[in-house]
Design an enzyme around this catalytic site. Structure first.
Site, PDB file in Angstrom:
ATOM      1  N   GLY A  46       0.838  -1.195   0.000  1.00 29.31           N
ATOM      2  CA  GLY A  46       0.000   0.000   0.000  1.00 29.31           C
ATOM      3  C   GLY A  46       0.871   1.242   0.000  1.00 29.31           C
ATOM      4  CD  GLN A  51       3.678   5.704   2.861  1.00 28.81           C
ATOM      5  OE1 GLN A  51       2.655   5.192   2.401  1.00 28.81           O
ATOM      6  NE2 GLN A  51       4.711   4.977   3.252  1.00 28.81           N
ATOM      7  CB  CYS A 100       6.358   1.721   7.089  1.00 26.02           C
ATOM      8  SG  CYS A 100       5.735   3.282   6.465  1.00 26.02           S
ATOM      9  CG  LEU A 101       6.818   1.144   0.775  1.00 25.10           C
ATOM     10  CD1 LEU A 101       6.008   1.564  -0.453  1.00 25.10           C
ATOM     11  CD2 LEU A 101       7.930   0.180   0.357  1.00 25.10           C
ATOM     12  CD  GLU A 143      -0.678   2.189   3.200  1.00 27.15           C
ATOM     13  OE1 GLU A 143      -0.277   3.367   3.162  1.00 27.15           O
ATOM     14  OE2 GLU A 143       0.105   1.220   3.213  1.00 27.15           O
TER      15      GLU A 143
END
Ligand SMILES: [Zn+2]
Length: 191
Positions: A46, A51, A100-101, A143
Site C-alpha cells: 500500500g 508518503q 513501512c516504505l 494506510e
C-alpha cells in the site's frame, strides 16, 4: 504518470493530517496512477499520499497480487481509497508484523483490530464500502494512519520503540540531510 519519491521517516509531512478531497480532477487522477506505479516499483502492499508529499486523503493498495507468479503483473489488482473512514472495528486486536516504505529496514509486530468496515470513494469518486479482514484490514488501517499523520511505530510499546530508537534516528538523519533538496522533487506538494 511517473515514479514518485517516497518520503522517509523524519520528514514533517508524514506527521501532517491529509485533507479531504472534494472532487477528482486530472491532477488527482495522475497522482493516483503515479502512486500505484510507485507502490509496485517499491514492492509495497500500500501507499498513502503523505508518503509522496501530498496532503490529500488518498491511499492505494494491492493485497491480491501474487508476487511469486510467473506473470506477476497479470495478478495485480490495485484498489483506490479516497476520503476513507473506518465505520466499525472488531473488538479483538491481533498482532501482525508490519513494515513501512517510509521506514526502510524496520519491521515490528503491531496490534490492531482484526476486522474493519470502511467507507471510501474509488478512482471514479464513487462511494463504496468494504468489510475487511486479514491482510486487507491490516493494510487499510496502516494506510489510513498515514493520512492522519500516524506511523505504525507510534503504536508500539515504549520498550519496543526504545529498542528501535537507533535505527529510527539513522533514517531520520538521512532524511534531514535530504530535506533542503526536497521541494523541487514535489511539484504537487500540499496540493
Ligand atoms: Zn507505511
Amino acid at each position: 504518470m511517473s515514479l514518485l519519491k517516497i518520503i522517509k521517516y523524519g520528514h514533517p509531512i508524514l506527521r501532517e493530517k491529509a485533507l479531504e478531497i472534494k472532487s477528482l480532477g486530472s491532477r488527482e487522477q495522475d497522482l493516483i496512477d503515479s502512486m500505484i506505479e510507485t507502490m509496485y516499483a517499491n514492492h509495497g502492499l500500500g501507499l498513502a499520499a503523505n508518503q509522496v508529499g501530498v496532503l490529500q486523503r488518498i491511499f492505494v493498495l494491492d493485497v491480491d497480487q501474487d508476487r511469486e507468479a510467473e506473470d506477476e503483473v497479470a495478478t495485480r489488482a490495485p484498489r483506490v481509497f479516497i476520503n476513507p473512514e473506518i465505520t466499525w472495528e472488531s473488538a479483538e486486536d491481533e498482532p501482525f508484523k508490519e513494515g513501512c516504505l517510509s521506514i526502510p529496514g524496520v519491521e515490528n509486530e503491531v496490534f490492531r483490530p482484526s476486522q474493519v468496515k470502511v467507507s471510501a470513494r474509488d478512482e471514479n469518486f464513487e462511494p463504496f464500502e468494504v468489510e475487511a479482514d486479514e491482510l486487507l484490514a491490516r493494510v487499510i488501517q496502516h494506510e489510513l494512519d498515514h493520512l492522519n499523520g500516524v506511523l505504525y511505530v507510534d503504536r508500539l510499546s515504549l520498550l519496543k520503540r526504545k529498542l528501535l530508537g537507533g535505527k529510527l534516528n539513522k533514517i531520520k538523519s538521512a532524511t534531514m540531510e535530504e530535506l533542503p533538496s526536497l521541494p523541487d522533487s514535489y511539484p504537487i506538494l500540499i496540493g
